[in-house]
Structure formats: structure tokens, C-alpha cells
Design an enzyme around this catalytic site. Structure first.
Site: not given
Ligand SMILES: Nc1nc2c(ncn2[C@@H]2O[C@H](COP(=O)(O)OP(=O)(O)O)[C@@H](O)[C@H]2O)c(=O)[nH]1
Ligand SMILES: Nc1ncnc2c1ncn2[C@@H]1O[C@H](COP(=O)(O)OP(=O)(O)O)[C@@H](O)[C@H]1O
Length: 225
Positions: A20, A96, A130, A163, A174
Site C-alpha cells: 500500500k 479496516r 522492510r 517496526r 496481522r
Molecule cells: N521484494 C519486494 N518488496 C516489495 C515490493 N513492493 C514493496 N515491497 C517492500 O515490501 C515491504 C512492504 O511494502 P509496503 O509498501 O510498506 O506495504 P504496506 O504495509 O501495504 O504499506 C516494504 O519493505 C516495501 O519496500 C515488491 O514488488 N517486491
Molecule cells: N484503520 C485502522 N484501524 C485500527 N488499527 C489500525 C488502523 N490503521 C492502522 N492501524 C494499526 O496500525 C498498525 C500499522 O498499520 P499500517 O502501517 O497500515 O500497517 P501495514 O503497513 O503493515 O499494513 C496496524 O497493524 C494496526 O495496529
């Protein structure tokens, strides 16, 4: 005749680690949109050790969702700001839960919901690498987009961190929570015909699909790189 600027209010949803933040970064580079991340807002409050930050940390550090009422307290003012801004915006990580989705509808309805669908085994592997620059929310990965100087942010040179909730046991939890909670919300938006699902194993596969879709909704700032 002045062309009325088409504003877009959008959500990006997906399991923890699905990309995301990474896809949002590319979206705001290609489209004139504000990016608001619920996770970044929470981590800032936790870092600043505000009263509410101390409360939410109990949940975030355990990989649990922050309860809806408390969550709305942390993000409510931001959502109200969005409801009156003249900018397009992309909300990341909220809602969420179904009650959060209903609250959002009262404050600021959305026209597009982007849902990322990445296999969980790929996510679990990715999140191990990450690293984030907490103050800016910039996200790195040792395999995918490593910082120029290991362990340091490309822009400020400040140290990167991992993190607490990216430890394997917390990621697993999660992902389980996401699997339980996401269904009803995706259905809610699918019924409104505003859900757009994008599947793939990598962001480089997913991003062109997202770009093409968004370009039908809002004028791109730049062509797909
Ligand atoms: N290997 C790999 N890592 C990725 C890719 N896209 C994102 N990431 C990494 O995967 C991790 C999760 O991505 P992030 O954007 O933080 O996901 P979020 O938790 O959904 O916001 C981060 O360290 C990104 O840099 C991909 O296509 N391949
Ligand atoms: N909309 C939400 N409702 C409840 N908890 C949330 C929400 N957004 C984030 N959180 C809390 O913050 C943590 C980190 O969220 P986020 O950074 O979006 O995680 P990730 O990037 O791994 O998807 C979640 O695991 C949850 O504990």
C-alpha cells in the site's frame, strides 16, 4: 470555459506488507493527490508519546487493530480536513473495519477503492526486509528498494528502523486479522461498484494496472514511467 477540476477521493486497501505504501508513493508521484496513511499517523503519535499515542501503542505493538472509537479519535480531524479540501486524496490503511467504513461514509464518501492482492507467503518474506524512515514514512526494502547508504534515509541521511510489528509472529497475526476483517469491507465497496482489485506478486506488476485504472479517473501529472 474553465475546466472543472475532477477531484478524486480514493482508498487503497491490502494486507499488511502488500505494498500500500509503495504503490501510494508511486500514485502521488503520477497524480496530484494527497496521501494519508493511518499507520504513519499512529506511529507519529506513538513516537511523540502523546496520551493517545501511549493508548494506541498497546494495540499497535501487539499487531492488534486499534479499537474503532479510539481509531476515530486519532484520525477524525484528518478525515474532517479531507472532507473540505479542494485536493484529491488517497487514504491508506483506513477503514479496516465495517464500522470505520460507515463512519468514513458519513464524513467523506469515496469514489474509488484500490485493493491490492498479493500472496501471503510473498508478503511474509518481503516484510523481513522492510526498513522505514519513521519521520517521513519513507519505506525501503533490502531486496526491492534498498537505501543508497545501508540503514540511512536517502533524503535526510537519518537512520532507518524496523517496526516492532514487523516481527514474524506479529506479521502472521496481522495477516490473520486482515483475512478476518477485510471481507465485509471489500464487499461493502464492491456493492457500490467502486472496488478495483489488483493482483500480482510484485509492485512492478501491479503498478501499471493501477496507473492505467486511475488515469481513467483523474488527469495524470506524468506519463507512466
Ligand atoms: N521484494 C519486494 N518488496 C516489495 C515490493 N513492493 C514493496 N515491497 C517492500 O515490501 C515491504 C512492504 O511494502 P509496503 O509498501 O510498506 O506495504 P504496506 O504495509 O501495504 O504499506 C516494504 O519493505 C516495501 O519496500 C515488491 O514488488 N517486491
Ligand atoms: N484503520 C485502522 N484501524 C485500527 N488499527 C489500525 C488502523 N490503521 C492502522 N492501524 C494499526 O496500525 C498498525 C500499522 O498499520 P499500517 O502501517 O497500515 O500497517 P501495514 O503497513 O503493515 O499494513 C496496524 O497493524 C494496526 O495496529
Amino acid at each position: 470555459m474553465s475546466s472543472t477540476k475532477r477531484l478524486l477521493q480514493a482508498l487503497i486497501m491490502g494486507a499488511p506488507g502488500s505494498g500500500k505504501g509503495t504503490v501510494s508513493e508511486r500514485i502521488v508521484r503520477s497524480f496530484d493527490m494527497l496521501h494519508i496513511s493511518s499507520g504513519d499517523i499512529l506511529r507519529k503519535m506513538i513516537r511523540e508519546k502523546t496520551d493517545i499515542g501511549i493508548q494506541v501503542n498497546k494495540f499497535v505493538s501487539n499487531g492488534q487493530l486499534v479499537p474503532d472509537e479510539l481509531m476515530l479519535k486519532t484520525i477524525g480531524s484528518e478525515l474532517n480536513r479531507l472532507s473540505s479540501t479542494d485536493r484529491s486524496w488517497l487514504l491508506d490503511g483506513f477503514p479496516r473495519t465495517k464500522p470505520q467504513a460507515l463512519s468514513l461514509f458519513q464524513i467523506a464518501p469515496v469514489q474509488v477503492v484500490i485493493s491490492l492482492d498479493v500472496p501471503f507467503d510473498i508478503i511474509i518474506n518481503r516484510v523481513k526486509g522492510r526498513w522505514i524512515h519513521a519521520p517521513s514514512g519513507r519505506v525501503y526494502n533490502t531486496d526491492f528498494n534498498a537505501p543508497k547508504v545501508p540503514g540511512h534515509d536517502d533524503v535526510t541521511g537519518e537512520p532507518l528502523m524496523q517496526r516492532d510489528d514487523d516481527k514474524p509472529e506479529s506479521v502472521k497475526k496481522r495477516l490473520e486479522i486482515y483475512s478476518e476483517m477485510a471481507g465485509p469491507i471489500l464487499e461493502y465497496y464492491a456493492e457500490q461498484n467502486i472496488l478495483a482489485k489488483f493482483s500480482g506478486k510484485t509492485t512492478n506488476e501491479i503498478w501499471p494496472q493501477v496507473y492505467k485504472y486511475l488515469a481513467t479517473k483523474i488527469e495524470p501529472k506524468e506519463k507512466l514511467a
